[in-house]
Design an enzyme around this catalytic site. Structure first.
Site, PDB file in Angstrom:
ATOM      1  CB  SER A 612      -0.944  -0.050   1.208  1.00  0.00           C
ATOM      2  OG  SER A 612      -1.944   0.924   1.104  1.00  0.00           O
ATOM      3  CG  ASP A 700      -6.616  -3.347  -3.186  1.00  0.00           C
ATOM      4  OD1 ASP A 700      -7.414  -2.614  -2.578  1.00  0.00           O
ATOM      5  OD2 ASP A 700      -5.385  -3.258  -3.058  1.00  0.00           O
ATOM      6  CG  HIS A 732      -5.503  -2.565   0.451  1.00  0.00           C
ATOM      7  ND1 HIS A 732      -4.785  -2.220  -0.675  1.00  0.00           N
ATOM      8  CD2 HIS A 732      -4.990  -1.816   1.459  1.00  0.00           C
ATOM      9  CE1 HIS A 732      -3.886  -1.294  -0.356  1.00  0.00           C
ATOM     10  NE2 HIS A 732      -3.986  -1.042   0.929  1.00  0.00           N
TER      11      HIS A 732
END
Length: 757
Positions: A612, A700, A732
């Site tokens: 991320s 995601d 995610h």
């Protein structure tokens, strides 16, 4: 140093299998006090754990019970009862206030032969047997029950006659414009999908639990099934909440086995986190505004929301908190007089230092117990940075509450006096690491403790009287021996003057360094650098599978809490928006250079691993400092903020972190897009030379996989060695057991290969 013989894949998989079997401790519940024939008091402690089952490729849950003998001031004796047993298909469970009943929401797989869908049952158990089993799917009053921790709840009325829960609103049946119709012989309710008469939602004028009478109401419908509604788009609440659109509050009358859907809640709100008000006169809940459209809610404690009360006799919905803030985690005191909850400002950073607020049920006054803390001062309360308050957080005196929060790179437990705002560190004399409150009941306190080298363990104590909390005596009920071969420590870094923030000067930050103490690399190990995601989150010194496993493979692992991380004061959080891609990148690079200077590490073999925003930083670092790193592994990474803004469930993040104001009605602006692109790692792709492994979750919604594909193509076009792993059914976090295990193996093999270990 002689290069290590590459550990065979079997050795790596064996290591991962061993470390991934350490269970996580997820919940605890204390049973009622019982008295022995000799006058001693004891109670049961029920605990829930989760564990990866690699053979079944799923996370399993199991329970374990203990007995605690106590005299009110200390625990006299404690020990386990029996062995563990797996919990199957339980979505939610809750003990009644007296501890004599338990409610369970259970999923039951449909029968394959009949192609049945999965069903949900609500069960009530007493101490000897199951006394109720209600097929919610067959009753068809609502959609699936919310079992997430965002909206979900399962709350007993104080009278123990009713259960409150949150479910998805029932969607009416629809049909095609060209549906063949049978000749009309008088259609029944079943055919039209209309509620039967007793299915009426709760309306004004019904009696609360314990007041006698049913839950009357009526409904009129012409019975027509709407056409042209089949393909209407239903907004949802984003990442991990894609099945949540319009939650409704539902009440089960246990004796009558009847379910009612509560009315009177404004159309523009999505209700959740509900509980019964004092004396069961109504329901208190958090309502999230979903106009003009829904933004992603998971990991976002900055969404406009407020505390509401809906009265069961009059049906009136009343606002209990300000309606311009973000609120969550309301908790009612044992004497039913006060509700504490957490509060943030709306929009801005997704996580920040929160306020603790308290509403007095009888005076209707709201007070601020704790304000946000601008700077974390050594030895002082750091502020509140938790995703939620513990479900049971009040002391028996209905004056003190317990919470856990990040304090720099540790997680600690604090007692807060709600009358004075005084805070006391509960773990001052305990070992350093990561502490979490699991529950407190009648001042028996149950906690979880772990460190980077020690998996979670279960601890219990009696909360001492006010003013003496620091003297709590902890007893370990379920010990987890430390994993051998890992040492760890925390170092603090002060940015040099040229890297200081002009508005927020003097901020420092931390990093946690894990080192192998055994094996051929122990003297001078290669280094894996891991910045966290968020960016407003934090690595605390607790058990983490990937860093521990990498350390056992022979790598030193550096976990960097750059400026902008939680636990260091609100100023640190506020310093990062507008400076992503520069301040955070330079903090990580400074940390790497400092550690390579001061520690015995192999500076010629340094790699990056990040997910991320951590992936965003890793790709910035291999582009901005290509000579420092030899390999890179990234998961669901942010590559191009400008192309992410139109596809993510959190478009506000893209503008906020770029340093731009967010408004729902804002249109694309070339200057803003330029600024987003300027701060993105794709800008430095021409400088990248190191091999890059990408891991993407197909589902995601937060950082859609198109981001990773964009980077993959840019690397391929430039001849950079790259490999992409695509995980269907994963969102995610890439938290599926199979994806997590495969991700570790591929990551470790990639690092060993390209660092020539």
């Amino acid at each position: 140093l002689i290069p290590q013989v590459p550990p065979r894949t079997e050795e790596l998989s064996e290591l991962y299998r061993e470390l991934s079997q350490h269970p996580g401790l997820s919940a605890a519940c204390l049973g009622p006090d019982l008295t022995t024939q000799y006058g001693g008091k004891y109670c049961s402690l029920y605990t829930e754990w989760s564990q990866r089952d690699l053979a079944r490729a799923e996370n399993i849950k199991f329970c374990r019970q203990y007995l605690l003998f106590h005299d009110g001031a200390s625990i006299v004796y404690s020990g386990p009862v029996g062995t563990c047993s797996e919990i199957k298909d339980e979505l939610l469970s809750r003990e009644s206030p007296s501890g004599t009943l338990k409610a369970v929401l259970r999923k039951v797989p449909g029968k394959e032969k009949e192609k049945e869908k999965e069903k949900q049952f609500l069960e009530v158990w007493d101490q000897n047997r199951k006394v109720k089993s209600i097929d919610l799917t067959a009753l068809d009053k609502h959609g699936s029950v919310c079992d997430d921790d965002q909206f979900g709840c399962l709350a007993w009325s104080h009278s123990e006659t009713h259960l409150l829960y949150v479910a998805e609103k029932k969607r009416p049946k629809t049909e095609s414009f060209f549906q063949s119709k049978a000749p009309e012989l008088g259609t029944s309710d079943e055919d039209t999908g209309q509620p039967k008469k007793e299915d009426a939602p709760l309306k004004v004028g019904f009696a609360p639990p314990g007041a006698g009478g049913g839950w009357p109401g009526g409904c009129g419908a012409d019975g027509a099934v709407p056409q042209g509604e089949q393909f209407v788009y239903h907004e949802d609440w984003g990442e991990t909440l894609s099945t949540r659109s319009v939650p409704v509050l539902c009440i089960l009358d246990i004796e009558g086995s009847s379910i009612s859907v509560l009315e009177g809640i404004p159309e523009y709100l999505s209700p959740g986190q509900a509980f019964w008000s004092p004396e069961d006169t109504g329901v208190v809940f958090v309502g999230w505004w979903h106009e003009p459209f829904r933004l992603g809610l998971r990991y976002c404690t900055n969404r406009r929301s407020a505390l509401f009360y809906v009265d069961l006799t009059g049906g009136k919905c009343e606002l209990l908190s300000e309606d311009t803030k973000a609120v969550w985690s309301p908790r009612l005191s044992p004497d039913s007089c006060r509700i504490v909850y957490l509060e943030n400002d709306v929009l801005g950073p997704h996580h920040q230092c929160s306020r603790l607020r308290m509403y007095d049920w009888y005076t209707k006054q709201t007070s601020t117990v704790l304000e946000a803390v601008p700077r974390q001062e050594w030895g002082a309360f750091p502020g509140i940075y938790c995703g939620a308050l513990p479900g049971m957080c009040w002391a028996a005196d209905s004056r003190r509450i317990l919470l856990d929060t990040a304090q720099r790179s540790h997680q600690d437990m604090f007692v807060v006096d709600t009358a004075t705002g005084a805070t006391t560190l509960l773990t001052a004399d305990g070992p350093r690491g990561s502490w979490s409150v699991l529950t407190i009941d009648r001042d028996l306190l149950v906690a979880r403790f772990s460190t980077p080298s020690c998996p979670p363990m279960l601890k219990v104590a009696v909360l001492p009287a006010a003013g003496h909390e620091a003297q709590a005596q902890w007893i370990c009920l379920q010990d987890a021996p430390p994993v051998p071969g890992i040492s760890w420590g925390i170092r603090t870094l002060q940015p040099p003057p040229e890297l200081e923030h002009p508005q927020y000067g003097g901020l420092d930050f931390d990093a946690i360094l894990l080192r192998p103490t055994e094996g051929p690399t122990a003297q001078k190990p290669p280094l894996v650098v891991m910045p966290h995601g968020g960016p407003h989150s934090v690595f605390t010194a607790g058990w983490m599978l990937y860093p521990a496993a990498l350390c056992r493979v022979g790598f030193a692992v550096l976990l960097v809490n750059y400026r902008g991380s939680l636990g260091f004061g609100q100023d640190s959080v506020a310093s990062l928006p507008g400076n992503v891609g520069t301040q955070d990148v330079r903090d990580v690079q400074l940390c790497v250079e400092r550690v390579l200077q001061e520690e015995a590490l192999d500076a010629s073999r340094v790699a990056l691993v990040g997910g991320s925003h951590g992936g965003f930083l890793a790709c910035h670092l291999i582009g901005q400092f290509p000579d420092t790193y030899r390999a890179c592994v990234v998961r669901n990474l942010v590559v191009n903020i400008a192309s992410m803004v139109a596809t993510t469930d959190i478009p506000d993040w893209c503008l906020t972190e770029t340093g731009l104001p967010y408004a729902p009605d804002a249109l694309p602006d070339p200057a803003q897009w330029t600024e987003m692109l300027h701060k993105s790692p794709i800008r430095y792709v021409n400088c990248v030379r190191v091999p890059v492994l990408l891991m993407l979750g197909e589902d995601d919604r937060r950082v859609p996989p198109k981001q990773g594909l964009e980077y993959y193509r840019a690397l391929k076009a430039r001849g950079v060695p790259t490999r992409l792993l695509w995980y269907p059914g994963n969102s995610h976090a890439l938290a599926g057991v199979e994806a997590e295990a495969d991700g570790f193996m591929n990551m470790a093999l990639w690092l060993l290969k390209h660092l020539e270990c």
